[in-house]
Motif scaffolding. Structure first.
Motif, PDB file in Angstrom:
ATOM      1  N   HIS A 157     -78.847  74.486  -5.965  1.00  0.00           N
ATOM      2  CA  HIS A 157     -79.359  73.182  -6.179  1.00  0.00           C
ATOM      3  C   HIS A 157     -80.978  73.331  -6.149  1.00  0.00           C
ATOM      4  O   HIS A 157     -81.657  73.226  -5.198  1.00  0.00           O
ATOM      5  CB  HIS A 157     -78.871  72.416  -4.697  1.00  0.00           C
ATOM      6  N   ALA A 158     -81.425  73.181  -7.280  1.00  0.00           N
ATOM      7  CA  ALA A 158     -82.821  73.200  -7.690  1.00  0.00           C
ATOM      8  C   ALA A 158     -83.634  72.202  -6.958  1.00  0.00           C
ATOM      9  O   ALA A 158     -84.837  72.444  -6.345  1.00  0.00           O
ATOM     10  CB  ALA A 158     -83.346  73.092  -9.103  1.00  0.00           C
ATOM     11  N   SER A 203     -83.306  70.767  -4.003  1.00  0.00           N
ATOM     12  CA  SER A 203     -83.327  71.194  -2.668  1.00  0.00           C
ATOM     13  C   SER A 203     -84.414  71.888  -2.258  1.00  0.00           C
ATOM     14  O   SER A 203     -84.630  71.816  -1.018  1.00  0.00           O
ATOM     15  CB  SER A 203     -81.904  71.571  -2.018  1.00  0.00           C
ATOM     16  N   GLY A 204     -84.821  72.684  -3.035  1.00  0.00           N
ATOM     17  CA  GLY A 204     -85.664  73.674  -2.664  1.00  0.00           C
ATOM     18  C   GLY A 204     -85.493  74.948  -1.810  1.00  0.00           C
ATOM     19  O   GLY A 204     -86.003  75.928  -1.312  1.00  0.00           O
ATOM     20  N   THR A 205     -84.161  75.104  -1.431  1.00  0.00           N
ATOM     21  CA  THR A 205     -83.699  76.183  -0.718  1.00  0.00           C
ATOM     22  C   THR A 205     -82.042  76.295  -0.823  1.00  0.00           C
ATOM     23  O   THR A 205     -81.282  75.221  -1.052  1.00  0.00           O
ATOM     24  CB  THR A 205     -83.975  76.015   0.841  1.00  0.00           C
ATOM     25  N   ASN A 206     -81.473  77.371  -0.467  1.00  0.00           N
ATOM     26  CA  ASN A 206     -80.177  77.779  -0.497  1.00  0.00           C
ATOM     27  C   ASN A 206     -79.690  77.817   0.969  1.00  0.00           C
ATOM     28  O   ASN A 206     -78.497  77.830   1.222  1.00  0.00           O
ATOM     29  CB  ASN A 206     -79.849  79.192  -1.181  1.00  0.00           C
ATOM     30  N   LEU A 207     -80.593  77.442   1.782  1.00  0.00           N
ATOM     31  CA  LEU A 207     -80.394  77.540   3.315  1.00  0.00           C
ATOM     32  C   LEU A 207     -80.153  75.890   3.527  1.00  0.00           C
ATOM     33  O   LEU A 207     -81.047  75.200   3.771  1.00  0.00           O
ATOM     34  CB  LEU A 207     -81.498  77.978   3.996  1.00  0.00           C
ATOM     35  N   ALA A 208     -78.757  75.768   3.678  1.00  0.00           N
ATOM     36  CA  ALA A 208     -78.355  74.437   3.797  1.00  0.00           C
ATOM     37  C   ALA A 208     -78.369  73.845   5.228  1.00  0.00           C
ATOM     38  O   ALA A 208     -78.842  72.497   5.341  1.00  0.00           O
ATOM     39  CB  ALA A 208     -77.092  74.053   3.130  1.00  0.00           C
ATOM     40  N   ALA A 209     -78.128  74.560   5.962  1.00  0.00           N
ATOM     41  CA  ALA A 209     -78.114  74.391   7.617  1.00  0.00           C
ATOM     42  C   ALA A 209     -78.638  75.322   8.486  1.00  0.00           C
ATOM     43  O   ALA A 209     -78.178  76.452   8.066  1.00  0.00           O
ATOM     44  CB  ALA A 209     -76.782  73.562   7.903  1.00  0.00           C
ATOM     45  N   HIS A 210     -79.309  74.899   9.305  1.00  0.00           N
ATOM     46  CA  HIS A 210     -79.695  76.239  10.501  1.00  0.00           C
ATOM     47  C   HIS A 210     -79.747  75.312  11.878  1.00  0.00           C
ATOM     48  O   HIS A 210     -80.434  74.392  11.890  1.00  0.00           O
ATOM     49  CB  HIS A 210     -81.025  76.656   9.926  1.00  0.00           C
ATOM     50  N   TYR A 211     -79.150  76.109  12.863  1.00  0.00           N
ATOM     51  CA  TYR A 211     -79.276  75.378  14.230  1.00  0.00           C
ATOM     52  C   TYR A 211     -78.862  76.594  15.057  1.00  0.00           C
ATOM     53  O   TYR A 211     -78.499  77.697  14.864  1.00  0.00           O
ATOM     54  CB  TYR A 211     -78.517  74.290  14.581  1.00  0.00           C
ATOM     55  N   VAL A 212     -79.199  76.593  16.308  1.00  0.00           N
ATOM     56  CA  VAL A 212     -79.052  77.478  17.397  1.00  0.00           C
ATOM     57  C   VAL A 212     -78.233  77.020  18.202  1.00  0.00           C
ATOM     58  O   VAL A 212     -78.401  75.883  18.971  1.00  0.00           O
ATOM     59  CB  VAL A 212     -80.238  77.983  17.889  1.00  0.00           C
ATOM     60  N   ALA A 213     -76.786  77.613  18.660  1.00  0.00           N
ATOM     61  CA  ALA A 213     -76.133  77.192  19.682  1.00  0.00           C
ATOM     62  C   ALA A 213     -76.323  78.157  20.927  1.00  0.00           C
ATOM     63  O   ALA A 213     -76.383  79.411  20.863  1.00  0.00           O
ATOM     64  CB  ALA A 213     -74.754  77.297  19.342  1.00  0.00           C
TER      65      ALA A 213
END
Length: 775
Positions: A153-154, A156-166
Motif C-alpha cells: 500500500h504505497a 501507507s509508507g510501510t508494510n508493517l501494519a501493526a506492532h505492539y508488545v504483549a
C-alpha cells in the motif's frame, strides 16, 4: 432443568443428518428464485499492479450477458470493509474495497462483476473483461515485506501494519536468572479451512417494498446485515440475511467479503434476483487464508526444566489487506504462546506485515495452532538439551488446580485482562499419557522397526471460548408436538438442531423430537450474533436454556393467577403446572394451545417466550494431544499410527456430537500439518489452485484418531457448565506431530522448526542432516 426427559448428556444422533444423507438438504446452490440470473466475479490474474483501464465491451457482447460492473459503476456504495474483530491498531489503514479501484494487490482480487442469464454466459463474459494493468514487483515473503523496498500500500509508507508488545512479569530478569536458555526461529505455513461447500449467495431486491433478502448467510449474520445496510444506505430492518444449510465454515466462511456487498448491490441495481457461486479455484485464491507466521522464541529455565521465562517475536503475514478478523490471528498467537504452563514472566513482540498474497483471517484455532507448535517444539528441544523426559518437563510446569483461577494478564490489546477459569491440567495430561501407554512406548522411540522409524510427540493446549456479544433465543409453541425454537446462533454443521432441542426439551419437559430449531437467520429473532470462538453452544445453548426457563416461569405465573396459589405451592413437569399438594393440573401446554385455537390472545402470548444470555468473560477448555508416528526414510512417507486427544470441555450436552467435533478437528489438523500448503512463486502467483496440488486428507488417510472428553471443571460462567469444544482438537496437532517426527528421526540429527511435514519436507530434513547411527 426439568427432570422428566433428561436429554442433556445423551449421545443422540444428529437429527439434521437424515436430510443430508437423503440428499434433501438445501444449500445455497440448491436455492432457486423466479427470474434468477447469475453472477461471476472477474478477478485479477496479477499479484501487484496499477490499473490503467478495464474494458467491458467484449463481455457485454456475449449473448446472455446484460451487465458488467466495475469500481467506477459502484463507487457510491464501495466503502472499505472494516475490521469486525481483532481491531489491532494500524490495521485500519490497510482495508479492502469491494472492487479494486486503481491498484491490484493479490491474485484473485475482484475487478468486475458480470451478470448473465445463465452461469455459462457469465463465465464467458468474465473471460472477456480486459484489464490493462501495469505490473509491479510483488512482496511475497515476510522478509521482503520488512525491507519496505516495495510497498503493498504505497500511501501507507510501510508494510508493517501493526506492532505492539504483549507482556506479563519481567522476562528479562527471569532470563538473567536462568541456568539454561535456547532460542529458535520457527515457521508455520500458509493454509486454510477449505470447506466442502464453496461460498455462495442469492440476493433479491423488492423494488415495491424496498426490501433486500440475501440467502446464504452464516457465522455472523446480524453483524453482516448491519454492515451491508450501512454500506447500501438502507435501514437495517429492511435487510434479511437468511441461513440455509452450510457445508462447513471453520472460521473462514461467513465473514463479510467483497462479494457480500457486490451480489446484493447488483441485485438492487438491476432489480433481478442474482445467484453467485464460487468455483473451487476461486475459493482457494479468494477466501481467507491463515496460519502463515514466523516466530523467534526463546526459553529460559532451571537445570531441572522449570521454566522461568519466555520471550518471543511474532511476524504474521496478513496478505494484501486487513480482513474482518485478520488481527485476531497474531494477537491470539501472542496470547497463547505461554499456553497452559505456569510461566510468570513473558514478553512477545507482535508484528503484522502486508504482502501481495490472499488476505488472511481466522481458521479454526486461529493463532493457537501456530503458538502451540512454536512452544511445544521448543519445550522438546529444551528437554533433549537437559537430558529430561519431555513428559516430565510438561508435568512439572503445567498450571496446578490450586493456582486456579490463573491470571494471564492483558496480553491482547483489544481485550481486558483475562484468567484461566479452572481445571486440572496435570490430571488431563496424565490421563493422555495413560491412554497411549507412554511408558510402554519408550522402547520404540527413535527405533527402526520393520523399516520405519518410530517417534512419539505431545503437545498441551488451552483455549478461550464462549463470550459476548449476547446471544438470543425465541420460543413459539403451536402444539405439544409442534414447537419452534429460533436462535441467533448460526450453524455450519455443528449439530445445533440436535443439541439445542435437547437443552430445551429438558427445560420445558416436552420431547426433543417435537422441537424444530431454526438458526442463524435474521428473520428468526429480533437480535442475535452468530457462531465463532466456540460460542455456539456456550452462548447460544445458554440462551436456549434461558428461554426454556422463561417459558416455564410464564406458565407458573399463569397457574398462580388462575388458582390463587403461591408459586411455592406449584410445580411444573412435562408441559403442565400442578398443585404440589393435591397433584391436580392447573394449566397445561395442551390446554393453552386449545385456548389459542379459540382465539385467546393471552394464551397466544403465554405460548411464546424470548430470552438472551450475556457473558463477556471467556471460559477455557484445555487438553493434551499425543501422536505416535512411523516414518519410512526411503520414501519420506509418514504414517500416523495413533493420535490421541484428551480434553476437558466442561459439561457435555451430547457426547456423540462432541466426539465428532474433536475427531474432525484432529483430522483437519493432520491435513494442515502433513498435506496442505499454499505455495507462491516470486511473482505472487499461487501454485496450488486446485485439489491436484493442494492436498486434503481423505476419510481413510488417518484411521487411528481417538478423542476422550472429560469434565474436570464445569464452567461457572454459563448455566450449562459448558466450554467450547470445536477448536481444541486441532490446536495441538502441529506441535504433537512435529515432536513425534523429531523423535522418530533423532538419530538423523534433524531439526524440525517448520511446517508442513510433507514428504518433500521430511525428505529435505533427512538429506540435509547426517545419516543415522546403526540401530
Amino acid at each position: 432443568m426439568n427432570p422428566v426427559t433428561q436429554e442433556v448428556g445423551r449421545a443422540r444422533e444428529r437429527r439434521e443428518d437424515e436430510r443430508f444423507l437423503r440428499g434433501a438438504g438445501c444449500f445455497v446452490d440448491d436455492f432457486k428464485l423466479p427470474g434468477l440470473c447469475h453472477a461471476v466475479v472477474m478477478r485479477s490474474a496479477m499479484a501487484h499492479g496499477r490499473i490503467v483501464s478495464i474494458d467491458t465491451a467484449a463481455a457485454l457482447a456475449v449473448p446472455g450477458v446484460f451487465a458488467v460492473f466495475t469500481h467506477a459503476d459502484i463507487a457510491e456504495w464501495a466503502s472499505a470493509i472494516p475490521v469486525r474483530a481483532g481491531a489491532v491498531a494500524g490495521l485500519d489503514g490497510y482495508l479492502q474495497l469491494p472492487l479494486a479501484r486503481d491498484t491490484v494487490r493479490y491474485v484473485g482480487e475482484p475487478l468486475a462483476v458480470v451478470l448473465a442469464e445463465d452461469q455459462y454466459a457469465a463465465e464467458d463474459g468474465a473471460d472477456l473483461v480486459y484489464a490493462d494493468i501495469d505490473q509491479m514487483d510483488a512482496v511475497v515473503t515476510i522478509a521482503d515485506a520488512l525491507r519496505n523496498d516495495i510497498l503493498v500500500h504505497a500511501d501507507s509508507g510501510t508494510n508493517l501494519a501493526a506492532h505492539y508488545v504483549a507482556r506479563r512479569g519481567d522476562a528479562d530478569s527471569a532470563f538473567a536468572q536462568a541456568d539454561y536458555t535456547r532460542k529458535e526461529t520457527f515457521h508455520c505455513h500458509r493454509h486454510s479451512s477449505v470447506p466442502l461447500e464453496t461460498r455462495g449467495l442469492v440476493a433479491r431486491w423488492d423494488t415495491a417494498t424496498g426490501r433486500l433478502q440475501v440467502w446464504g448467510a452464516t457465522k455472523v449474520p446480524f453483524y453482516n446485515r448491519r454492515l451491508l445496510a450501512q454500506m447500501l444506505g438502507l435501514d437495517e430492518n429492511a435487510v434479511d440475511l437468511i441461513e440455509l444449510d452450510v457445508g462447513g465454515s471453520f472460521g473462514a466462511r461467513g465473514e463479510f467479503y467483497p462479494e457480500d456487498l457486490l451480489i446484493p448491490l447488483v441485485a438492487r441495481l438491476t432489480g433481478r434476483a442474482v445467484k453467485w457461486i464460487e468455483d473451487r479455484r476461486e475459493n482457494l485464491i479468494a477466501m481467507n487464508h491463515s496460519r502463515e507466521m514466523e516466530c523467534e522464541l526463546e526459553i529460559g529455565a532451571r537445570r531441572d526444566g522449570t521454566i522461568l521465562g519466555l520471550r518471543g517475536k511474532l511476524f504474521a503475514d496478513m496478505g494484501a489487506y486487513a480482513r474482518t478478523t485478520g488481527g485476531i490471528v497474531p494477537a491470539k498467537a501472542a496470547m497463547f504462546l505461554p499456553g497452559p504452563y505456569d510461566i510468570a514472566h513473558y514478553s512477545c513482540e507482535v508484528n503484522a506485515v502486508m504482502t501481495n498474497k490472499t488476505p488472511s483471517g481466522t481458521f479454526r484455532g486461529p493463532g493457537r495452532y501456530e503458538a502451540n507448535f512454536f512452544r511445544e517444539r521448543l519445550i522438546d528441544m529444551m528437554a533433549a538439551d537437559l537430558g529430561l523426559d519431555p513428559a516430565a518437563v510438561r508435568l512439572a510446569n503445567l498450571i496446578r488446580p490450586e493456582q486456579m483461577p490463573y491470571q494471564i494478564g492483558k496480553l491482547v490489546p483489544y481485550e481486558e485482562s483475562a484468567e484461566y477459569d479452572g481445571g486440572d491440567y496435570p490430571f488431563v495430561f496424565r490421563h493422555a499419557l495413560e491412554k497411549v501407554d507412554y511408558a510402554g512406548l519408550a522402547g520404540v522411540r527413535g527405533k527402526l522397526i520393520d523399516g520405519k522409524w518410530h517417534g512419539v510427540g505431545m503437545a498441551c493446549f488451552v483455549d478461550s471460548s464462549g463470550a459476548g456479544p449476547a446471544e438470543y433465543a425465541r420460543l413459539m409453541v403451536n402444539a405439544p408436538t409442534d414447537i419452534h425454537l429460533f436462535t441467533g446462533a448460526s450453524s455450519a454443521g455443528q449439530g445445533h438442531e440436535t443439541a439445542f432441542a435437547q437443552i430445551l426439551a429438558d427445560e420445558i419437559g416436552l420431547p426433543a423430537p417435537a422441537i424444530q430449531v431454526f438458526h442463524g437467520s435474521t428473520t428468526g429473532v429480533a437480535r442475535g450474533f452468530g457462531t465463532y470462538h466456540g460460542r455456539g453452544l456456550v452462548m447460544g445453548g445458554s440462551a436456549v436454556k434461558r428461554v426454556g426457563e422463561a417459558f416455564v416461569a410464564q406458565l407458573l405465573g399463569e397457574a398462580a393467577r388462575r388458582s390463587g396459589l403461591a408459586l411455592a405451592d406449584l410445580a411444573y413437569r412435562g408441559g403442565a403446572v400442578f398443585n404440589r399438594h393435591t397433584r391436580d393440573t392447573i394449566v397445561s401446554v395442551e390446554q393453552l394451545c386449545e385456548e389459542k385455537r379459540r382465539g385467546d390472545a393471552a394464551a397466544r402470548r403465554l405460548l411464546q417466550a424470548d430470552a438472551h444470555f450475556a457473558q463477556t468473560v471467556c471460559t477455557f477448555e484445555y487438553g493434551t494431544q499425543i501422536a505416535h508416528v512411523a516414518i519410512d526414510a526411503q520414501t519420506s512417507t509418514l504414517e500416523v499410527i495413533r493420535l490421541v486427544t484428551v480434553e476437558d470441555c466442561g459439561n457435555v450436552i451430547n457426547p456423540l456430537i462432541v466426539h465428532g467435533q474433536v475427531i474432525g478437528a484432529a483430522v483437519q489438523g493432520l491435513g494442515g500439518t502433513l498435506l496442505e500448503e499454499f505455495v507462491y512463486d516470486d511473482f505472487g502467483q499461487m501454485l496450488c489452485g486446485s485439489f491436484a496440488d493442494y492436498l486434503l486428507p481423505t476419510s481413510t488417510d488417518f484411521p487411528n484418531v481417538e478423542a476422550y472428553s472429560l469434565n474436570m471443571a464445569p464452567s461457572l460462567l454459563n448455566p450449562l457448565g459448558a466450554k467450547g469444544v470445536g477448536e481444541g482438537g486441532i490446536e495441538g496437532v502441529g506441535g504433537a506431530i512435529a515432536n513425534a517426527v523429531a523423535d522418530a528421526l533423532q538419530s538423523f540429527g534433524v531439526k524440525v522448526v517448520s511446517l508442513p511435514l510433507s514428504p518433500n519436507n521430511i525428505s529435505r530434513l533427512i538429506r540435509e542432516t547426517r545419516a543415522p547411527q546403526a540401530p
